[in-house]
Design a protein around this motif. Structure first.
Motif, PDB file in Angstrom:
ATOM      1  N   GLN A 256      45.794  37.224  44.453  1.00 29.58           N
ATOM      2  CA  GLN A 256      45.729  38.470  44.260  1.00 29.58           C
ATOM      3  C   GLN A 256      45.604  38.705  42.800  1.00 29.58           C
ATOM      4  OE1 GLN A 256      48.863  41.455  44.953  1.00 29.58           O
ATOM      5  NE2 GLN A 256      47.781  41.957  46.898  1.00 29.58           N
ATOM      6  N   ARG A 257      44.242  39.411  42.534  1.00 37.93           N
ATOM      7  CA  ARG A 257      43.818  39.451  41.191  1.00 37.93           C
ATOM      8  C   ARG A 257      43.945  38.158  40.420  1.00 37.93           C
ATOM      9  NH1 ARG A 257      42.819  44.934  40.390  1.00 37.93           N
ATOM     10  NH2 ARG A 257      44.044  46.078  41.845  1.00 37.93           N
ATOM     11  N   ARG A 258      44.810  37.909  39.406  1.00 41.31           N
ATOM     12  CA  ARG A 258      45.137  36.594  38.639  1.00 41.31           C
ATOM     13  C   ARG A 258      46.467  36.027  39.047  1.00 41.31           C
ATOM     14  NH1 ARG A 258      42.311  35.396  33.380  1.00 41.31           N
ATOM     15  NH2 ARG A 258      41.118  37.544  33.647  1.00 41.31           N
TER      16      ARG A 258
ATOM     17  N   ALA B 130      32.423  36.898  37.458  1.00 42.41           N
ATOM     18  CA  ALA B 130      32.624  37.986  36.393  1.00 42.41           C
ATOM     19  C   ALA B 130      33.790  38.015  35.609  1.00 42.41           C
ATOM     20  CB  ALA B 130      32.093  39.063  36.937  1.00 42.41           C
ATOM     21  N   SER B 131      34.916  37.333  36.102  1.00 40.06           N
ATOM     22  CA  SER B 131      36.348  37.466  35.659  1.00 40.06           C
ATOM     23  C   SER B 131      36.489  36.309  34.910  1.00 40.06           C
ATOM     24  CB  SER B 131      37.432  37.559  36.845  1.00 40.06           C
ATOM     25  OG  SER B 131      36.736  37.687  37.871  1.00 40.06           O
ATOM     26  N   ILE B 138      37.001  37.068  26.386  1.00 39.82           N
ATOM     27  CA  ILE B 138      36.493  38.084  27.536  1.00 39.82           C
ATOM     28  C   ILE B 138      35.192  37.391  27.914  1.00 39.82           C
ATOM     29  CG2 ILE B 138      37.660  40.022  26.058  1.00 39.82           C
ATOM     30  CD1 ILE B 138      34.777  40.310  24.679  1.00 39.82           C
ATOM     31  N   LYS B 139      34.904  36.281  27.747  1.00 35.79           N
ATOM     32  CA  LYS B 139      33.529  35.538  28.234  1.00 35.79           C
ATOM     33  C   LYS B 139      33.655  35.276  29.679  1.00 35.79           C
ATOM     34  CE  LYS B 139      30.771  35.956  24.858  1.00 35.79           C
ATOM     35  NZ  LYS B 139      30.779  37.355  24.619  1.00 35.79           N
ATOM     36  N   PRO B 140      32.979  35.530  30.654  1.00 30.32           N
ATOM     37  CA  PRO B 140      32.851  35.090  31.978  1.00 30.32           C
ATOM     38  C   PRO B 140      32.758  33.563  31.890  1.00 30.32           C
ATOM     39  CG  PRO B 140      31.156  36.547  31.576  1.00 30.32           C
ATOM     40  CD  PRO B 140      31.636  36.461  30.392  1.00 30.32           C
ATOM     41  N   PRO B 141      33.566  32.916  32.982  1.00 28.31           N
ATOM     42  CA  PRO B 141      33.322  31.329  32.995  1.00 28.31           C
ATOM     43  C   PRO B 141      31.989  30.609  33.153  1.00 28.31           C
ATOM     44  CG  PRO B 141      34.134  32.238  35.085  1.00 28.31           C
ATOM     45  CD  PRO B 141      34.155  33.355  33.971  1.00 28.31           C
ATOM     46  N   ILE B 189      32.445  45.663  31.097  1.00 29.12           N
ATOM     47  CA  ILE B 189      32.490  44.478  32.102  1.00 29.12           C
ATOM     48  C   ILE B 189      31.117  44.382  32.981  1.00 29.12           C
ATOM     49  CG2 ILE B 189      33.250  43.821  34.442  1.00 29.12           C
ATOM     50  CD1 ILE B 189      36.253  44.488  32.745  1.00 29.12           C
ATOM     51  N   GLN B 190      30.657  45.936  33.125  1.00 29.05           N
ATOM     52  CA  GLN B 190      29.266  46.122  33.652  1.00 29.05           C
ATOM     53  C   GLN B 190      28.115  45.850  32.958  1.00 29.05           C
ATOM     54  OE1 GLN B 190      29.685  49.663  36.605  1.00 29.05           O
ATOM     55  NE2 GLN B 190      31.230  50.220  35.104  1.00 29.05           N
TER      56      GLN B 190
END
Ligand SMILES: Cc1cc2nc3c(=O)[nH]c(=O)nc-3n(C[C@H](O)[C@H](O)[C@H](O)COP(=O)(O)OP(=O)(O)OC[C@H]3O[C@@H](n4cnc5c(N)ncnc54)[C@H](O)[C@@H]3O)c2cc1C
Ligand code: SF4
Lengths: 387, 247
Positions: A256-258, B130-131, B138-141, B189-190
């Motif tokens: 869930q999320r992280r 995107a996380s 803050i950079k996407p993987p 983020i978008q």
């Protein structure tokens, strides 16, 4: 003719789904909830959108409900769900004893499963116990509990439902014959007391249904059975990991999320307003969870929480009672008119519970209005706060 | 783990309705040091004062409902251990979040934040790619695992709309119209290249230029969003665009 007025007590999954269904069927709807949305059991779930796999052997009625409702929720409220599936894994030789039963049960309940090799399981989920012997893919998912409830509530609100939050029901308005005409409430945010009258009162207070029926001098047979969950601060897996065993303690780890959340247990209590955390159970979650994801203990604990199932039936150990829900018309149960109680079930089946409850309400009030909640998409949860 | 409980006094902000005079009430309870502040609040409601109102839902940091100020600092009460904010015989002061309208006691109306998040169409779910990974800014993987069918995994985003960043932000305190950290992070983020409407908002009077770079938002954010860095990055992107278009 003016709209019939329904008062719903409780804004957990059951209450908000009922409010949504009632609003769609043309009712004027008032929801009274003593806290914020989903503060009771509903907020404190795993967040497992059940495929039904967990119940496919011992409780097929529940399993069938789950797979049907899982499919519907994915369609009507995709924006609160991580739709990444789930896995049942055998990590000890003895787990294999359950394999045949599991396959047969899933087939009987029409739950689509696919057996994959240990290598494939580990490729998909590298943090899984490398001792995995076999694995099945199932259509589980995960949801955000507050946002799932908010999405139902937002849609109900957009169709006219009114929510009184931080407002306790403290008594019933009764007629001379003991029938229910409405509720007496206490708005705790403003410290005000008043009455709300309606054509029907729906008691959707989960583990607390007994307190409400008592106010109407009625009764309902339920056993509050809490369980513990522990959230770890690392997303070790991308889908729900279930142990391939008969439902037991600490046999689910889900993302869930992280986070990774492990649960759960099952025992009985009397007072459900505050359930202290039982340290031994937290330790057990770690031990059992580690059997599925060995690295679990390397992550920091982000939360420990308890929630109470409102299981139907008045005695016996929690897990053997059917997980299926029941809706009661108190006219039949205790000769009290104007009150319907709904309890049991799970988050995954809240829409179906609402459908059945509102069917009873409509029949009682002589209203013919079909249920449409299977088809109507819910609006964004954020819109509970828009308008 | 020892079963020994601590004696702790909770000093709680009380206010019935937005217009009444606030005061503090004290409640002394026995509580295990490994329990969380939210458990203490629920205990006080259950056994000491049923009139107390507070926000909570998931008790494990996925919902963002239980934000409050604990000893003056914005925290999620569900993940704040008693042992981390007081000692045996000590006190814990609880106040509602700042910069939101008050509903009562510890409850604020998070509506303004949810409405702004709605306006900037912050995605409710996002692809795993995107996380950002933990500890990687803050950079996407670079690379993320894929599902068995080759599709991206979908997950709930990091921001839980708890409002802690808004409460801690000195700019939000003086300007209710300021978009604020969480909303600007949702724009970041978008991507402003893909979303001209968001570029216009980020570059507006109430956008990134209003931020005083206090970094308080990133200090209190419980969910790895790092809004301050995202605001700084948005500024860089906007300036880079201006230079490009001048040429
Ligand atoms: C440990 C555990 C894990 C679970 N995990 C899952 C899962 O992963 N997936 C799944 O599908 N299901 C799960 N469930 C089942 C599911 O969470 C519950 O079936 C569901 O949340 C019940 O919802 P409810 O609305 O009936 O009850 P609640 O959510 O408890 O709602 C009842 C509401 O009534 C309110 N109320 C009480 N008294 C009053 C009053 N006097 N006046 C006004 N309001 C009042 C309460 O504040 C509360 O909000 C889990 C259950 C438990 C216990
Ligand atoms: S950016 Fe962080 S602090 Fe702000 S609302 Fe989102 S999760 Fe909360």
């Amino acid at each position: 003719m003016s709209k019939p007025h329904a008062i719903v007590i409780g804004a957990g999954f059951t209450g908000v789904a009922i409010a949504h269904d009632l609003a769609l069927r043309g009712f004027e709807v008032t929801v009274v909830e003593r806290g914020p949305i989903a503060n009771g059991t509903s907020g404190r779930t795993h967040g497992l959108l059940h495929s039904g796999g967990r119940y496919a052997v011992k409780d097929q009625e529940s399993a069938i409900e789950c797979i049907e409702e899982n499919t519907i929720l994915r369609k009507i409220v995709p924006d609160v769900i991580e739709p990444n599936g789930g896995m049942f894994v055998a990590v000890e030789e003895s787990d294999l004893e359950y394999r045949e039963e599991f396959i047969a049960g899933c087939e009987a309940c029409h739950i689509p499963i696919e057996e994959i090799t240990p290598q494939e399981a580990l490729r998909l989920e590298p943090h899984l116990n490398p001792k995995v012997i076999t694995a099945f893919l199932v259509p589980d998912g995960t949801f955000d509990p507050l946002r799932l409830a908010l999405a139902f509530a937002a849609t109900a609100k957009s169709n006219g439902a009114v929510f009184h939050l931080f407002t306790d029901v403290v008594g019933m308005v009764l007629d001379g014959n003991g029938n229910v005409l409405g509720v007496k409430v206490w708005d705790r945010a403003n410290d005000e007391r008043y009455e709300i009258r309606g054509d029907i009162v729906v008691n959707a207070t989960g583990a607390w249904v007994g307190q409400i029926t008592k106010m109407a001098h009625g009764h309902v047979p339920i056993t509050p059975t809490p369980g513990v969950m522990v959230a770890y601060g690392h997303r070790f897996v991308q889908r729900a990991i279930n142990r391939l065993v008969r439902p037991s303690d600490g046999d689910i780890v889900l993302p869930q999320r992280r986070m990774a959340v492990v649960g759960t247990t099952s025992f009985s209590v009397d007072d459900v307003d505050y359930i202290p955390i039982i340290r031994d159970q937290v330790q057990m979650m770690l031990e059992r969870g580690t059997k599925l994801i060995p690295e679990l203990g390397t992550a920091k604990v982000r939360g420990i929480y308890m929630a109470t199932r409102p299981l139907i039936g008045s005695s016996g150990p929690g897990r053997s009672i059917s997980r299926t829900f029941k809706a009661y018309d108190h006219k039949d149960l205790d000769n009290i008119d104007g009150l319907v109680t709904i309890t049991g079930g799970k988050a995954t089946t809240c829409r179906a519970m609402a459908e059945k409850t509102v069917d009873i309400v409509c029949e009682k009030l002589g209203i013919s209005a079909p249920c449409t909640t299977k088809e109507v998409p819910l609006i964004s949860y954020r819109r509970f706060y828009v308008d | 783990m020892s079963d020994e409980k601590w004696t702790v006094t909770f000093i709680i902000h009380r206010q019935k309705g937005p217009d009444s005079q606030p005061h503090f009430d004290e409640f002394t309870i026995e509580i295990h040091p490994e329990e969380f502040v939210l458990d203490g609040v629920e205990y006080i409601w259950a056994y000491k004062d049923r009139s107390l109102v507070f926000r909570h839902a998931c008790h494990h940091t996925t919902c963002g409902a239980c934000g409050m100020r604990v000893n003056g600092v914005e925290k999620l009460a569900c993940m704040t251990k008693i042992a981390d904010v007081t000692q045996d015989g000590g006190k814990i002061k609880l106040e509602p979040l700042r910069n939101f309208p008050i509903v009562g006691d510890l409850v604020v109306d998070l509506g303004p934040l949810y409405r702004k998040m709605h306006e900037v169409h912050a995605p409710e779910v996002i692809p795993l790619c995107a996380s950002p990974w933990e500890g990687e800014g803050i950079k996407p993987p670079q690379e993320t695992p894929k599902r068995e069918d080759g599709e991206e995994y979908i997950r709930l985003p990091d921001c839980i709309e708890c409002g802690l960043c808004v409460s801690a932000c000195p700019t939000a305190a003086s300007d209710a119209e300021y978009l604020g950290p969480a909303v600007l992070a949702a724009i970041h983020i978008q991507g402003i290249d893909e979303n001209p409407d968001l570029l216009a908002l980020a570059d507006s009077r109430e956008g990134v230029w209003r931020c005083h770079s206090a970094y308080e938002c990133s200090a209190v954010c419980p969910s790895n969003v790092d809004p301050a860095w995202r605001i700084m990055d948005l500024r860089k992107q906007i300036i880079a665009r201006r230079l490009k278009f001048k040429k």
